[in-house]
Scaffold this active site. Structure first.
Site, mmCIF file in Angstrom:
data_model
loop_
_atom_site.group_PDB
_atom_site.id
_atom_site.type_symbol
_atom_site.label_atom_id
_atom_site.label_comp_id
_atom_site.label_asym_id
_atom_site.label_seq_id
_atom_site.Cartn_x
_atom_site.Cartn_y
_atom_site.Cartn_z
ATOM 1 N N GLY A 1 0.604 -5.087 0.916
ATOM 2 C CA GLY A 1 -0.587 -5.180 0.070
ATOM 3 C C GLY A 1 -0.286 -5.800 -1.292
ATOM 4 O O GLY A 1 -1.188 -6.357 -1.932
ATOM 5 N N GLU B 1 -0.459 -9.400 -0.689
ATOM 6 C CA GLU B 1 -1.880 -9.699 -0.448
ATOM 7 C C GLU B 1 -2.670 -9.713 -1.753
ATOM 8 O O GLU B 1 -3.547 -10.550 -1.961
ATOM 9 C CB GLU B 1 -2.455 -8.677 0.534
ATOM 10 C CG GLU B 1 -1.818 -8.826 1.919
ATOM 11 C CD GLU B 1 -2.249 -7.735 2.883
ATOM 12 O OE1 GLU B 1 -1.899 -6.564 2.633
ATOM 13 O OE2 GLU B 1 -2.920 -8.047 3.876
ATOM 14 N N ALA C 1 0.868 -1.181 0.000
ATOM 15 C CA ALA C 1 0.000 0.000 0.000
ATOM 16 C C ALA C 1 0.905 1.231 0.000
ATOM 17 O O ALA C 1 2.055 1.170 0.445
ATOM 18 C CB ALA C 1 -0.892 -0.025 1.228
ATOM 19 N N GLU D 1 4.623 -5.148 7.197
ATOM 20 C CA GLU D 1 3.834 -4.084 7.827
ATOM 21 C C GLU D 1 4.251 -3.807 9.265
ATOM 22 O O GLU D 1 4.144 -2.681 9.747
ATOM 23 C CB GLU D 1 2.338 -4.449 7.797
ATOM 24 C CG GLU D 1 1.695 -4.370 6.415
ATOM 25 C CD GLU D 1 1.715 -5.692 5.668
ATOM 26 O OE1 GLU D 1 2.590 -6.541 5.942
ATOM 27 O OE2 GLU D 1 0.855 -5.862 4.785
HETATM 28 N N1 CO8 Z 1 4.622 3.303 -0.670
HETATM 29 C C1 CO8 Z 1 5.014 4.450 -1.223
HETATM 30 N N2 CO8 Z 1 6.169 4.590 -1.913
HETATM 31 C C2 CO8 Z 1 6.946 3.501 -2.026
HETATM 32 C C3 CO8 Z 1 6.593 2.256 -1.476
HETATM 33 C C4 CO8 Z 1 5.364 2.180 -0.768
HETATM 34 N N3 CO8 Z 1 4.915 1.018 -0.238
HETATM 35 N N4 CO8 Z 1 7.569 1.371 -1.737
HETATM 36 C C5 CO8 Z 1 8.490 2.031 -2.454
HETATM 37 N N5 CO8 Z 1 8.124 3.319 -2.639
HETATM 38 C C6 CO8 Z 1 8.853 4.387 -3.340
HETATM 39 C C7 CO8 Z 1 10.024 4.871 -2.525
HETATM 40 O O1 CO8 Z 1 9.591 5.801 -1.550
HETATM 41 C C8 CO8 Z 1 10.887 5.465 -3.602
HETATM 42 O O2 CO8 Z 1 10.370 6.717 -3.970
HETATM 43 P P1 CO8 Z 1 11.349 8.020 -3.976
HETATM 44 O O3 CO8 Z 1 12.399 7.683 -4.991
HETATM 45 O O4 CO8 Z 1 10.422 9.111 -4.377
HETATM 46 O O5 CO8 Z 1 11.910 8.115 -2.592
HETATM 47 C C9 CO8 Z 1 10.661 4.538 -4.783
HETATM 48 O O6 CO8 Z 1 9.441 3.849 -4.529
HETATM 49 C C10 CO8 Z 1 11.750 3.480 -4.939
HETATM 50 O O7 CO8 Z 1 11.882 2.817 -3.695
HETATM 51 P P2 CO8 Z 1 13.290 2.621 -2.944
HETATM 52 O O8 CO8 Z 1 14.212 3.733 -3.267
HETATM 53 O O9 CO8 Z 1 12.999 2.356 -1.500
HETATM 54 O O10 CO8 Z 1 13.805 1.281 -3.675
HETATM 55 P P3 CO8 Z 1 14.805 0.172 -3.093
HETATM 56 O O11 CO8 Z 1 15.098 -0.714 -4.239
HETATM 57 O O12 CO8 Z 1 15.905 0.800 -2.336
HETATM 58 O O13 CO8 Z 1 13.911 -0.634 -1.992
HETATM 59 C C11 CO8 Z 1 11.938 -1.778 -1.206
HETATM 60 C C12 CO8 Z 1 12.828 -1.402 -2.423
HETATM 61 C C13 CO8 Z 1 12.701 -2.762 -0.305
HETATM 62 C C14 CO8 Z 1 10.710 -2.481 -1.778
HETATM 63 C C15 CO8 Z 1 11.552 -0.513 -0.403
HETATM 64 O O14 CO8 Z 1 11.059 0.452 -1.304
HETATM 65 C C16 CO8 Z 1 10.509 -0.750 0.660
HETATM 66 O O15 CO8 Z 1 10.816 -1.294 1.721
HETATM 67 N N6 CO8 Z 1 9.247 -0.337 0.385
HETATM 68 C C17 CO8 Z 1 8.165 -0.419 1.350
HETATM 69 C C18 CO8 Z 1 7.667 -1.836 1.486
HETATM 70 C C19 CO8 Z 1 6.556 -1.901 2.526
HETATM 71 O O16 CO8 Z 1 6.757 -1.631 3.688
HETATM 72 N N7 CO8 Z 1 5.340 -2.332 2.081
HETATM 73 C C20 CO8 Z 1 4.213 -2.487 2.977
HETATM 74 C C21 CO8 Z 1 3.369 -1.260 2.948
HETATM 75 S S1 CO8 Z 1 2.050 -1.336 4.128
HETATM 76 C C22 CO8 Z 1 0.856 -2.294 3.389
HETATM 77 O O17 CO8 Z 1 0.994 -2.740 2.291
HETATM 78 C C23 CO8 Z 1 -0.405 -2.538 4.207
HETATM 79 C C24 CO8 Z 1 -1.475 -3.179 3.357
HETATM 80 C C25 CO8 Z 1 -2.782 -3.183 4.088
HETATM 81 C C26 CO8 Z 1 -3.496 -1.871 3.902
HETATM 82 C C27 CO8 Z 1 -4.907 -1.935 4.357
HETATM 83 C C28 CO8 Z 1 -5.478 -0.529 4.438
HETATM 84 C C29 CO8 Z 1 -6.797 -0.523 5.091
#
Ligand code: CO8
Length: 260
Positions: free
Chosen positions: A111, A114, A67, A134
């Site tokens: 997500g 999921e 998400a 998460e």
């Molecule tokens: N949300 C928003 N932006 C994101 C996300 C995300 N989940 N993941 C990556 N991005 C963005 C980064 O912020 C970055 O943007 P910018 O260049 O503008 O800073 C761009 O994508 C590239 O990402 P990275 O530079 O971090 O790339 P890396 O190769 O270094 O890392 C990763 C890749 C490991 C995937 C890393 O980006 C990461 O850890 N991302 C987050 C993963 C995460 O925590 N996902 C879970 C999110 S919570 C969720 O999904 C809950 C679902 C249930 C919701 C229910 C609602 C009711």
């Protein structure tokens, strides 16, 4: 055909819809627009009788990295409750009677994992990485992940993944039962489309009922599910396509399906 801000949708030969999530700047993070676009694309898929199987995929780097954290960070609990973020997916992706496959390369996190688990099955590239991180954000899965992951891989692996946020690679996902098959990344999308074409060529009512039967294993007790399976089997025997399928077998020719 409709166009979408965050998706590319193509109709491939043999009644296959290929839906590609396209937010490369955010590793396909699932913001409100992706949620709405996927809901609309699935609604269109369900309504189009020419389309018999769908594939949802992302990019080489990310199926979806979860998400959208930047969109969620400032929301109050009441916003999450009122928006009921993923109710459109429940109605259109989870509850669809038509088959669909998730083709996962790169990150399928939170997500994103999921979403993949909502599919009838997952085909993974050898680059795929699945995780429910998460907990690191102070939350927990909110789109079915804690339940579907546990049913797919068992308590030990699911609990470790949810409590540590550890990602598992494609081979571990295969060994754990999360994915049906692992293929080289360069072949993922075409292999998923070919698999979807195989499903799309089956008698469509039988495809829908086979899907319903396998899903029953996750939703009912064994005795009740076996009873329902028997009734669904008996219903399929009343279709024109089963007469055709059995006759075609005996006459040593391919079946020609009516979808009735
Ligand atoms: N949300 C928003 N932006 C994101 C996300 C995300 N989940 N993941 C990556 N991005 C963005 C980064 O912020 C970055 O943007 P910018 O260049 O503008 O800073 C761009 O994508 C590239 O990402 P990275 O530079 O971090 O790339 P890396 O190769 O270094 O890392 C990763 C890749 C490991 C995937 C890393 O980006 C990461 O850890 N991302 C987050 C993963 C995460 O925590 N996902 C879970 C999110 S919570 C969720 O999904 C809950 C679902 C249930 C919701 C229910 C609602 C009711």
């Amino acid at each position: 055909m409709a166009t979408y801000e965050t998706l590319l949708v193509e109709q491939r030969e043999g009644g296959v819809s290929l839906i590609t999530i396209n937010r490369p700047q955010a590793l396909n993070a699932l913001n409100g627009q992706v949620l709405a676009d996927l809901t609309a694309a699935f609604s269109a898929y369900a309504a189009d009788d020419t389309q018999r199987c769908a594939v949802v995929t992302g990019s080489e780097k990310a199926f979806a990295a979860g998400a959208d954290i930047k969109e969620m960070v400032d929301k109050a609990a009441a916003d999450f409750f009122i928006e009921d973020f993923f109710s459109g997916w429940q109605a259109n992706l989870v509850a669809t009677r038509k088959p669909w496959i998730a083709a996962v390369a790169g990150f399928a996190l939170g997500g994103g994992c999921e979403l993949a688990m909502m599919a009838d099955f997952i085909l993974a590239a050898d680059t795929a990485k699945f995780g429910q991180p998460e907990i690191k954000l102070g939350v927990a899965p909110g789109m079915g992940g804690s339940q579907r992951l546990t049913r797919a891989v068992g308590k030990a692996v699911a609990m470790e993944m949810c409590l540590t946020g550890r990602m598992i690679g494609a081979e571990e996902a295969k060994q754990s039962g999360l994915v049906a098959r692992v293929v080289p990344a360069a072949e993922l999308v075409e292999e998923a489309v070919r698999t979807a074409q195989t499903i799309a060529a089956m008698p469509p009512l039988a495809a829908m009922i086979n899907k319903e039967m396998v899903n029953l294993a996750f939703e009912s007790g064994l005795a009740q599910a076996i009873q329902i399976e028997r009734r669904l089997f008996q219903i399929l025997t009343a279709t024109d396509d089963r007469t055709e399928g059995m006759t075609a077998f005996i006459e040593k020719r391919p079946g020609v399906w009516k979808g009735r």
